[in-house]
Design a protein around this motif. Structure first.
Motif, short mmCIF file in Angstrom:
data_model
loop_
_atom_site.label_atom_id
_atom_site.label_comp_id
_atom_site.label_asym_id
_atom_site.label_seq_id
_atom_site.Cartn_x
_atom_site.Cartn_y
_atom_site.Cartn_z
N GLU A 1 65.74 -86.57 -38.06
CA GLU A 1 66.98 -87.24 -38.42
C GLU A 1 68.04 -86.75 -39.41
O GLU A 1 67.44 -86.33 -40.27
CB GLU A 1 66.86 -88.69 -38.48
N GLY A 2 69.46 -86.55 -39.28
CA GLY A 2 70.05 -85.93 -40.19
C GLY A 2 70.29 -84.50 -40.16
O GLY A 2 71.23 -83.68 -40.72
N ASN A 3 69.13 -83.67 -39.37
CA ASN A 3 69.31 -82.39 -39.28
C ASN A 3 70.27 -82.12 -38.17
O ASN A 3 70.48 -82.80 -37.09
CB ASN A 3 67.77 -81.47 -39.08
N PRO A 4 70.77 -80.70 -37.91
CA PRO A 4 71.60 -80.14 -36.55
C PRO A 4 70.71 -80.10 -35.74
O PRO A 4 69.50 -79.94 -35.78
CB PRO A 4 72.30 -78.85 -37.05
N PRO B 1 76.14 -81.95 -35.36
CA PRO B 1 75.72 -81.49 -36.65
C PRO B 1 74.49 -82.27 -37.50
O PRO B 1 74.10 -81.71 -38.09
CB PRO B 1 77.14 -81.67 -37.40
N SER B 2 74.57 -83.49 -37.03
CA SER B 2 73.57 -84.45 -37.68
C SER B 2 73.14 -85.31 -36.77
O SER B 2 73.82 -86.26 -36.22
CB SER B 2 74.53 -85.32 -38.70
N ALA B 3 71.72 -85.39 -36.33
CA ALA B 3 70.98 -85.82 -35.22
C ALA B 3 70.62 -87.32 -35.93
O ALA B 3 70.65 -87.77 -37.07
CB ALA B 3 69.83 -85.23 -34.80
N LEU B 4 70.85 -88.26 -34.86
CA LEU B 4 70.52 -89.53 -34.96
C LEU B 4 69.27 -90.00 -34.23
O LEU B 4 68.87 -89.53 -33.11
CB LEU B 4 71.59 -90.69 -34.62
N VAL B 5 68.45 -90.86 -34.64
CA VAL B 5 67.20 -91.31 -33.91
C VAL B 5 67.91 -91.85 -32.40
O VAL B 5 67.10 -91.52 -31.50
CB VAL B 5 66.45 -92.54 -34.38
N SER B 6 68.88 -92.50 -32.44
CA SER B 6 69.53 -93.05 -31.23
C SER B 6 69.96 -91.96 -30.27
O SER B 6 70.14 -92.05 -29.12
CB SER B 6 70.56 -93.97 -31.40
N ASP B 7 70.04 -90.56 -30.59
CA ASP B 7 70.04 -89.52 -29.82
C ASP B 7 69.08 -89.19 -28.90
O ASP B 7 69.08 -88.37 -27.94
CB ASP B 7 70.65 -88.14 -30.39
N GLN C 1 66.80 -78.47 -15.41
CA GLN C 1 65.53 -79.12 -15.71
C GLN C 1 65.43 -80.39 -16.30
O GLN C 1 64.54 -81.08 -16.31
CB GLN C 1 64.19 -78.22 -15.30
N GLY C 2 66.38 -80.12 -17.33
CA GLY C 2 66.28 -81.41 -18.40
C GLY C 2 65.63 -80.95 -19.66
O GLY C 2 64.63 -80.31 -19.60
N THR C 3 66.26 -81.46 -20.73
CA THR C 3 65.24 -81.24 -21.96
C THR C 3 65.35 -82.74 -22.71
O THR C 3 66.18 -83.37 -22.86
CB THR C 3 66.28 -80.18 -22.99
N GLU C 4 64.08 -83.01 -22.98
CA GLU C 4 63.90 -84.20 -23.74
C GLU C 4 64.02 -83.84 -25.38
O GLU C 4 63.09 -83.01 -25.98
CB GLU C 4 62.16 -84.64 -23.44
N LEU C 5 64.82 -84.85 -25.71
CA LEU C 5 65.27 -84.73 -27.29
C LEU C 5 64.63 -85.88 -28.15
O LEU C 5 64.86 -86.76 -27.70
CB LEU C 5 66.61 -84.73 -27.55
N SER C 6 63.78 -85.33 -28.95
CA SER C 6 63.22 -86.41 -29.84
C SER C 6 63.52 -86.18 -31.19
O SER C 6 63.48 -85.43 -32.01
CB SER C 6 61.79 -86.21 -29.69
#
Lengths: 113, 115
Positions: A15-18, A79-85, A105-110
């Motif tokens: 979280e907070g990282n790009p 620029p700044s990732a959120l957990v909700s993303d 095919q999709g990318t799972e973002l965690s």
């Protein structure tokens, strides 16, 4: 034949990282490119699209994507990732004839706190 | 004021049965689609209608038959259901302006389980 590739099945970000979710495409003619997000047990939500114009496209929820014709890429960025993303992200290209979308095919973002 | 709605949300049935999924959009769009999402989350187009006319018919078994009674509705009927038909089916719609295709709006999906 037109196609889309998302080379990463999963992307992990703090979280907070790009964040970047990669997409490359193969089309004949001008590409019409889209990003969608799918939350668990939900339908797809439109994030942004590239039709023509500026190579940097801004979309919903702070996301943007960069169209690169020479590299045939359309990477999704924030620029700044959120957990909700955290969700499943799909890149798509509009195919000629009928407007159907061809999806990667999709990318799972965690995104972890 | 749901934009694209689908019924039912869940459908559990036995092999060999016939079932229908309904889709309605209240966005004034003229083009509707059916997509299938398999267990690996891969999405593939099945059919598309523009102004009630079939314009896309991918390589889909003829047990699947779409019907569009008007521009706001697109239904999917499946005969003789098979185990491999288990998937999530998404309806989507868009408006075509003079050949320009805008983004598609998706319904919430119908999870079909064939036992």
């Amino acid at each position: 034949a037109q196609s889309v590739a998302q080379p990463e099945d999963q992307v992990n970000v703090a979280e907070g990282n790009p964040l970047t979710v990669k997409c490359t495409y193969s089309v004949s003619g001008n590409p019409y490119l889209f990003w969608y997000v799918q939350y668990p047990n939900r339908g797809l939500q439109f994030l942004l699209k590239y039709i023509t114009g500026d190579n940097l496209v801004k979309g919903s929820y702070g996301f943007e994507a960069e169209f690169n014709k020479s590299q045939t890429s359309f990477h999704l960025k924030k620029p700044s990732a959120l957990v909700s993303d955290s969700a499943l992200y799909f890149c798509a290209v509009r195919a000629a004839g009928g407007g159907k979308l061809i999806f990667g095919q999709g990318t799972e973002l965690s995104v972890k706190p | 004021d749901t934009a694209v709605s689908q019924t039912p949300k869940y459908l559990v049935t036995q092999m060999g049965n016939d079932k229908s999924i309904k889709c309605e959009q209240n966005l004034g769009h003229d083009t509707m689609y059916w997509y299938k999402q398999d267990s690996k989350k891969f999405l593939k187009i099945m059919f598309s209608y523009n102004n009630k006319e079939l314009i896309i018919n991918e390589t889909v078994p003829n047990r699947f038959s779409p019907k569009s009674p008007d521009k706001a509705h697109l239904n999917l009927h499946i005969n003789s259901l098979e185990l491999g038909d288990s998937a999530v089916y998404f309806c989507a719609s868009t408006r075509i302006y003079g050949g320009t295709y805008n983004e598609q709006f998706f319904g919430p999906g119908t999870r079909l389980t064939v036992l």
